[in-house]
Scaffold this motif. Structure first.
Motif, PDB file in Angstrom:
ATOM      1  N   ASN A  93       0.960  -1.411  -0.141  1.00  0.00           N
ATOM      2  CA  ASN A  93       0.120   0.132   0.013  1.00  0.00           C
ATOM      3  C   ASN A  93       0.928   1.322   0.005  1.00  0.00           C
ATOM      4  OD1 ASN A  93      -2.379  -1.117  -0.249  1.00  0.00           O
ATOM      5  ND2 ASN A  93      -2.808  -1.213   2.083  1.00  0.00           N
ATOM      6  N   ALA A  94       1.787   1.333   0.900  1.00  0.00           N
ATOM      7  CA  ALA A  94       2.913   2.375   0.895  1.00  0.00           C
ATOM      8  C   ALA A  94       3.126   2.600  -0.566  1.00  0.00           C
ATOM      9  CB  ALA A  94       3.837   2.008   1.867  1.00  0.00           C
ATOM     10  N   PHE A  95       3.663   1.577  -1.149  1.00  0.00           N
ATOM     11  CA  PHE A  95       4.284   1.875  -2.369  1.00  0.00           C
ATOM     12  C   PHE A  95       3.383   2.447  -3.285  1.00  0.00           C
ATOM     13  CE2 PHE A  95       8.093  -0.426  -0.872  1.00  0.00           C
ATOM     14  CZ  PHE A  95       9.243   0.281  -1.599  1.00  0.00           C
ATOM     15  N   ARG A  96       2.336   1.841  -3.264  1.00  0.00           N
ATOM     16  CA  ARG A  96       1.027   2.213  -4.608  1.00  0.00           C
ATOM     17  C   ARG A  96       0.744   3.902  -4.112  1.00  0.00           C
ATOM     18  NH1 ARG A  96      -2.866  -2.478  -3.271  1.00  0.00           N
ATOM     19  NH2 ARG A  96      -2.125  -3.849  -4.691  1.00  0.00           N
ATOM     20  N   ALA A  97       0.665   3.948  -2.807  1.00  0.00           N
ATOM     21  CA  ALA A  97       0.241   5.320  -2.417  1.00  0.00           C
ATOM     22  C   ALA A  97       1.376   6.416  -2.721  1.00  0.00           C
ATOM     23  CB  ALA A  97       0.020   5.561  -0.740  1.00  0.00           C
ATOM     24  N   GLY A  98       2.415   5.753  -2.666  1.00  0.00           N
ATOM     25  CA  GLY A  98       3.623   6.870  -3.160  1.00  0.00           C
ATOM     26  C   GLY A  98       3.823   6.950  -4.424  1.00  0.00           C
ATOM     27  N   ALA A  99       3.355   6.101  -5.430  1.00  0.00           N
ATOM     28  CA  ALA A  99       3.502   6.433  -6.776  1.00  0.00           C
ATOM     29  C   ALA A  99       2.308   7.354  -7.167  1.00  0.00           C
ATOM     30  CB  ALA A  99       3.327   4.900  -7.303  1.00  0.00           C
ATOM     31  N   VAL A 100       1.106   7.271  -6.446  1.00  0.00           N
ATOM     32  CA  VAL A 100       0.050   7.880  -6.968  1.00  0.00           C
ATOM     33  C   VAL A 100       0.530   9.437  -6.404  1.00  0.00           C
ATOM     34  CG1 VAL A 100      -2.167   8.739  -6.339  1.00  0.00           C
ATOM     35  CG2 VAL A 100      -1.709   6.331  -6.887  1.00  0.00           C
ATOM     36  N   VAL A 101       0.986   9.597  -5.367  1.00  0.00           N
ATOM     37  CA  VAL A 101       1.166  10.730  -4.775  1.00  0.00           C
ATOM     38  C   VAL A 101       2.480  11.485  -5.718  1.00  0.00           C
ATOM     39  CG1 VAL A 101       2.476  12.058  -2.862  1.00  0.00           C
ATOM     40  CG2 VAL A 101       0.238  10.471  -2.507  1.00  0.00           C
ATOM     41  N   ALA A 102       3.214  10.506  -5.962  1.00  0.00           N
ATOM     42  CA  ALA A 102       4.665  11.358  -6.671  1.00  0.00           C
ATOM     43  C   ALA A 102       4.117  11.924  -8.129  1.00  0.00           C
ATOM     44  CB  ALA A 102       5.734  10.076  -6.874  1.00  0.00           C
ATOM     45  N   LEU A 103       3.155  11.067  -8.700  1.00  0.00           N
ATOM     46  CA  LEU A 103       3.056  11.544 -10.192  1.00  0.00           C
ATOM     47  C   LEU A 103       2.110  12.625 -10.003  1.00  0.00           C
ATOM     48  CD1 LEU A 103       2.149   8.233 -11.965  1.00  0.00           C
ATOM     49  CD2 LEU A 103       4.324   9.434 -11.712  1.00  0.00           C
ATOM     50  N   VAL A 104       1.007  12.723  -9.058  1.00  0.00           N
ATOM     51  CA  VAL A 104       0.112  14.114  -8.826  1.00  0.00           C
ATOM     52  C   VAL A 104       0.863  15.196  -8.359  1.00  0.00           C
ATOM     53  CG1 VAL A 104      -1.755  14.933  -7.752  1.00  0.00           C
ATOM     54  CG2 VAL A 104      -1.812  12.391  -8.451  1.00  0.00           C
ATOM     55  N   ALA A 105       1.715  15.089  -7.418  1.00  0.00           N
ATOM     56  CA  ALA A 105       2.364  16.157  -6.831  1.00  0.00           C
ATOM     57  C   ALA A 105       3.374  16.848  -7.821  1.00  0.00           C
ATOM     58  CB  ALA A 105       3.086  15.775  -5.516  1.00  0.00           C
ATOM     59  N   GLY A 106       3.869  15.803  -8.537  1.00  0.00           N
ATOM     60  CA  GLY A 106       5.015  16.225  -9.576  1.00  0.00           C
ATOM     61  C   GLY A 106       4.351  17.118 -10.533  1.00  0.00           C
ATOM     62  N   ALA A 107       3.171  16.721 -11.239  1.00  0.00           N
ATOM     63  CA  ALA A 107       2.504  17.232 -12.387  1.00  0.00           C
ATOM     64  C   ALA A 107       2.153  18.755 -11.735  1.00  0.00           C
ATOM     65  CB  ALA A 107       1.404  16.340 -12.961  1.00  0.00           C
ATOM     66  N   ILE A 108       1.568  18.604 -10.624  1.00  0.00           N
ATOM     67  CA  ILE A 108       1.017  20.002 -10.219  1.00  0.00           C
ATOM     68  C   ILE A 108       2.197  20.770  -9.870  1.00  0.00           C
ATOM     69  CG2 ILE A 108      -0.405  21.039  -8.379  1.00  0.00           C
ATOM     70  CD1 ILE A 108      -2.126  19.841 -10.403  1.00  0.00           C
ATOM     71  N   GLY A 109       3.172  20.191  -9.113  1.00  0.00           N
ATOM     72  CA  GLY A 109       4.458  21.156  -8.661  1.00  0.00           C
ATOM     73  C   GLY A 109       5.076  21.679  -9.983  1.00  0.00           C
ATOM     74  N   TRP A 110       5.131  20.981 -11.068  1.00  0.00           N
ATOM     75  CA  TRP A 110       5.763  21.789 -12.526  1.00  0.00           C
ATOM     76  C   TRP A 110       4.877  22.849 -12.772  1.00  0.00           C
ATOM     77  CZ3 TRP A 110       4.535  22.633 -17.686  1.00  0.00           C
ATOM     78  CH2 TRP A 110       5.850  22.761 -18.254  1.00  0.00           C
ATOM     79  N   PHE A 111       3.728  22.948 -12.637  1.00  0.00           N
ATOM     80  CA  PHE A 111       3.097  24.323 -13.031  1.00  0.00           C
ATOM     81  C   PHE A 111       3.325  25.168 -11.988  1.00  0.00           C
ATOM     82  CE2 PHE A 111       0.712  21.600 -15.785  1.00  0.00           C
ATOM     83  CZ  PHE A 111       0.475  22.552 -17.141  1.00  0.00           C
ATOM     84  N   MET A 112       3.449  24.869 -10.510  1.00  0.00           N
ATOM     85  CA  MET A 112       3.495  25.761  -9.299  1.00  0.00           C
ATOM     86  C   MET A 112       4.907  26.378  -9.492  1.00  0.00           C
ATOM     87  SD  MET A 112       3.833  24.782  -5.378  1.00  0.00           S
ATOM     88  CE  MET A 112       5.568  24.397  -5.447  1.00  0.00           C
ATOM     89  N   VAL A 113       5.910  25.497  -9.715  1.00  0.00           N
ATOM     90  CA  VAL A 113       7.227  26.242  -9.954  1.00  0.00           C
ATOM     91  C   VAL A 113       7.068  27.063 -11.009  1.00  0.00           C
ATOM     92  CG1 VAL A 113       9.651  25.697 -10.663  1.00  0.00           C
ATOM     93  CG2 VAL A 113       8.475  24.196  -9.060  1.00  0.00           C
ATOM     94  N   LEU A 114       6.617  26.803 -12.331  1.00  0.00           N
ATOM     95  CA  LEU A 114       6.370  27.702 -13.540  1.00  0.00           C
ATOM     96  C   LEU A 114       5.602  28.988 -13.154  1.00  0.00           C
ATOM     97  CD1 LEU A 114       7.537  27.565 -16.337  1.00  0.00           C
ATOM     98  CD2 LEU A 114       5.015  27.041 -16.843  1.00  0.00           C
ATOM     99  N   ARG A 115       4.759  28.948 -12.332  1.00  0.00           N
ATOM    100  CA  ARG A 115       3.756  30.034 -11.822  1.00  0.00           C
ATOM    101  C   ARG A 115       4.351  30.839 -10.818  1.00  0.00           C
ATOM    102  NH1 ARG A 115      -1.593  29.826 -13.855  1.00  0.00           N
ATOM    103  NH2 ARG A 115      -2.340  30.733 -11.652  1.00  0.00           N
ATOM    104  N   ARG A 116       5.360  30.287 -10.081  1.00  0.00           N
ATOM    105  CA  ARG A 116       6.143  30.880  -9.154  1.00  0.00           C
ATOM    106  C   ARG A 116       5.093  30.933  -7.778  1.00  0.00           C
ATOM    107  NH1 ARG A 116      10.279  34.001 -11.598  1.00  0.00           N
ATOM    108  NH2 ARG A 116      10.289  33.330 -13.628  1.00  0.00           N
ATOM    109  N   GLN A 117       4.379  30.097  -7.598  1.00  0.00           N
ATOM    110  CA  GLN A 117       3.422  29.779  -6.631  1.00  0.00           C
ATOM    111  C   GLN A 117       3.711  29.015  -5.337  1.00  0.00           C
ATOM    112  OE1 GLN A 117      -0.452  29.276  -8.656  1.00  0.00           O
ATOM    113  NE2 GLN A 117      -1.105  31.512  -7.722  1.00  0.00           N
ATOM    114  N   SER A 118       5.111  28.944  -5.216  1.00  0.00           N
ATOM    115  CA  SER A 118       5.653  27.974  -4.331  1.00  0.00           C
ATOM    116  C   SER A 118       5.255  28.284  -2.811  1.00  0.00           C
ATOM    117  CB  SER A 118       7.237  28.016  -4.403  1.00  0.00           C
ATOM    118  OG  SER A 118       7.552  27.539  -5.702  1.00  0.00           O
ATOM    119  N   PHE A 119       5.012  29.695  -2.649  1.00  0.00           N
ATOM    120  CA  PHE A 119       4.671  30.059  -1.227  1.00  0.00           C
ATOM    121  C   PHE A 119       3.177  29.682  -0.959  1.00  0.00           C
ATOM    122  CE2 PHE A 119       3.447  33.362   1.868  1.00  0.00           C
ATOM    123  CZ  PHE A 119       4.041  32.609   2.933  1.00  0.00           C
TER     124      PHE A 119
END
Lengths: 307, 339
Positions: free
Chosen positions: A24-50
């Protein structure tokens, strides 16, 4: 944990995956990494890190409130993060100083909700296993139900992102022209904050509230150091986030330190390596680079004469 | 196009403008007819005018032809639809009337500059043409439609925005966003459509002379390079109208004249109607077909040679301004209060 880490990953995975909660931990980790990665990419581009950081911090009162109220922490994470995202979006105003105003409003939300989190912990008194796992992440006891919730929310987030991705990129890079082209910039900004809220709520459940940046910022920032091609950069982000999370899970299984620390450290190592790689590439390309530097003004001058 | 509009357009040619300007306009609209059929789509609505334009276009058009075109033909073609029109337009921002009673006609292939002191509402004029701000009085038409209805046939370059080194996206990506950035859903890789898009992007990048650095991250490009790429972004959908808000602002002098020349070339070659807001007229003056000075709540429009005079500018700016003529016949404005 009884077993030593061997460099044979196959036997390691066999060993770890013999425990259902670890699967379960590995499954959850995979889901979370993909979702956070994709959203984070836009966040960094938008400078909305704060804003991302604030939403991560909000996960802490969310989880502690859920524990206090006796409901699933998953609901606490999502409820608080989405509500805070909406508040930040509502406080945001358009105009020249929008960024400054947004960061001030975001700071206000962060401070208040963090204080609430401490109150909830104090109210709960003792019985809470300790705020540590909420703050620094834990992979123990992730149930199949939780994985399902993470996967469903993650799928919804990614589906919305697929639909709005291109106009969102336009609005992030070049809001004025995007608006003139009929892109609903304001609406997208609100929608993105909600997606960010959902993604931080997911990430906080793996890395802990304080370390959501490990999955939101680091893979995206690393990828953006490595390439300026949007599609490639996004793909790299997903791979890096996924790699850091699974490596972190393996490390946390064999060594007695928090999961958030490992995930963050691996992602950070990747970031340093990317910078080093770019530096080396620049050094190596010194000759060619200098040539290009002098060539640019020359062609400029030539063009000036031509037109 | 209404009869009233036609009459008004003709009237203006007869009244205000020297024959040569009209002839030159004829020339540019002919080019537009041959090179950019889209730009002339509305002209087909009134058959006679269109026929004349096409016949004339069959004759090889050279720069020297300007003087030889008969005045009668020039008058006929000048009746072609204005691409942009303001009729007695006024605009109010925050209850204050910035300007009123402004008339303006811009035709395909014309390069028009909007000039004037700070805060008189130059950018606001672009906003009215974009449909972002309604005209408080009078009428505004863009490509014969209400402002804002022109869609991708109106290109817009907002007041200069620059990208810092943190912006990790390539110039071509920025240009591509101008092409399909407003579409929902993800683009599918491969396919004919994608290939056509790539070709169009390469073409427009070449047009602005940015091929050498279009694949570099935009944040690592110089100000002039960024501005060229942004112009490519505004042009990528082949707009018939290009609205530019101070595109030369914060560029150094060589880049100012290079970008001004680029815009002039695109305007005259591609038959795009260009309206540029500027606060310094000198780098663009010799490319312009017409200038519009906004000051004192109204506007003065006309050919540069007529409007840009010491008396006019001194009156408009309320401070001594001198217009000099260089040895090669170029006008230079001296003493104009800089922003």
């Amino acid at each position: 944990m009884p077993v030593q880490f061997s460099w044979n990953l196959l036997t390691d995975f066999q060993e770890m995956w013999s425990y259902p909660f670890m699967v379960n931990a590995f499954r959850a980790g995979a889901v979370v990494a993909l979702v956070a990665g994709a959203i984070g990419w836009f966040m960094v581009l938008r400078r909305q890190s704060f804003a991302g950081h604030t939403l991560g911090v909000v996960a802490f009162p969310g989880a502690s409130f859920a524990t206090l109220a006796g409901i699933s922490t998953g609901f606490g994470y999502f409820g608080f993060c989405l509500a805070a995202a909406l508040v930040i979006a509502l406080l945001r105003r358009e105009g020249r100083d929008a960024d400054a105003e947004e960061s001030a409003a975001t700071g206000v939300v962060q401070a208040f909700l963090l204080a609430c989190g401490f109150l909830f912990i104090a109210l709960y008194k003792g019985l809470l296993s300790g705020p540590e796992s909420i703050l620094f992440g834990s992979f123990l006891g992730i149930t199949t139900g939780q994985v399902l919730l993470l996967a469903l929310v993650g799928l919804a987030v990614l589906a919305v992102l697929v639909v709005i991705g291109r106009p969102l990129l336009f609005a992030s890079v070049d809001p004025q022209v995007a608006a003139a082209r009929g892109v609903p910039v304001r609406l997208l900004s609100t929608l993105f904050l909600l997606l960010l809220g959902a993604a931080t709520a997911e990430a906080a459940q793996i890395t802990g509230s304080l370390l959501v940046f490990a999955l939101l910022v680091l893979p995206a920032a690393t990828a953006q150091v490595l390439t300026a091609r949007p599609a490639l950069s996004l793909l790299l982000t997903l791979l890096l986030g996924f790699g850091a999370t699974w490596a972190g899970l393996i490390a946390a299984w064999y060594w007695p330190y928090p999961l958030g620390f490992f995930v963050t450290s691996f992602a950070f190592a990747g970031y340093l390596l990317a910078h080093a790689a770019r530096l080396v590439a620049r050094r190596r390309g010194t000759g060619a680079g200098a040539g290009a530097m002098t060539a640019v003004p020359r062609t400029d001058a030539a063009r000036r004469v031509a037109v | 196009m209404t009869v009233r509009d036609m009459t008004a357009a003709r009237q203006q040619i007869r009244d205000g403008e020297p024959e040569q300007t009209a002839a030159r306009r004829q020339l540019t609209s002919q080019r537009a007819g041959t090179q950019l059929p889209r730009a002339d789509r509305r002209t087909t609505q009134d058959g006679t005018v269109h026929t004349v334009a096409i016949e004339q276009a069959a004759v090889p058009v050279q720069a020297t032809a300007a003087a030889t075109i008969p005045a009668a033909v020039a008058t006929t073609a000048a009746a072609a639809d204005p691409v942009l029109e303001l009729r007695g337009a006024a605009v109010r921002v925050g209850g204050r009337t910035l300007w009123s009673g402004v008339d303006l006609d811009v035709r395909a292939g014309e390069f028009v500059a909007v000039l004037g002191p700070n805060g008189v509402g130059k950018s606001t004029l672009l906003k009215v043409l974009l449909g972002v701000l309604p005209a408080a009085e009078g009428e505004a038409r863009v490509l014969g439609l209400r402002p804002g209805q022109g869609g991708d046939r109106v290109g817009y370059l907002p007041q200069r925005r620059s990208f810092g080194p943190g912006m990790r996206i390539r110039g071509v990506d920025l240009v591509r966003l101008g092409l399909d950035g407003d579409r929902w859903g993800l683009p599918l890789p491969g396919g004919r459509r994608r290939r056509e898009q790539a070709e169009r992007i390469a073409e427009v990048v070449e047009l602005v002379g940015a091929t050498a650095y279009a694949h570099r991250p935009i944040g690592e490009c110089s100000g002039g390079e960024q501005q060229r790429l942004l112009i490519a972004q505004a042009l990528v959908r082949r707009p018939a109208v290009l609205l530019l808000d101070e595109p030369l602002d914060s560029l150094d002098l060589p880049n100012q004249s290079a970008v001004a020349a680029l815009i002039g070339r695109i305007c005259h070659q591609e038959g795009v109607a260009v309206v540029m807001v500027a606060h310094d007229v000198n780098p663009i003056l010799h490319h312009l077909d017409r200038v519009v000075y906004i000051a004192g709540g109204g506007a003065v429009a006309g050919a540069p040679g007529e409007v840009v005079t010491s008396e006019n500018l001194t009156r408009l700016y309320g401070t001594p301004v001198e217009v000099l003529r260089t040895a090669d016949g170029r006008l230079v404005v001296v003493g104009q209060p800089e922003a």
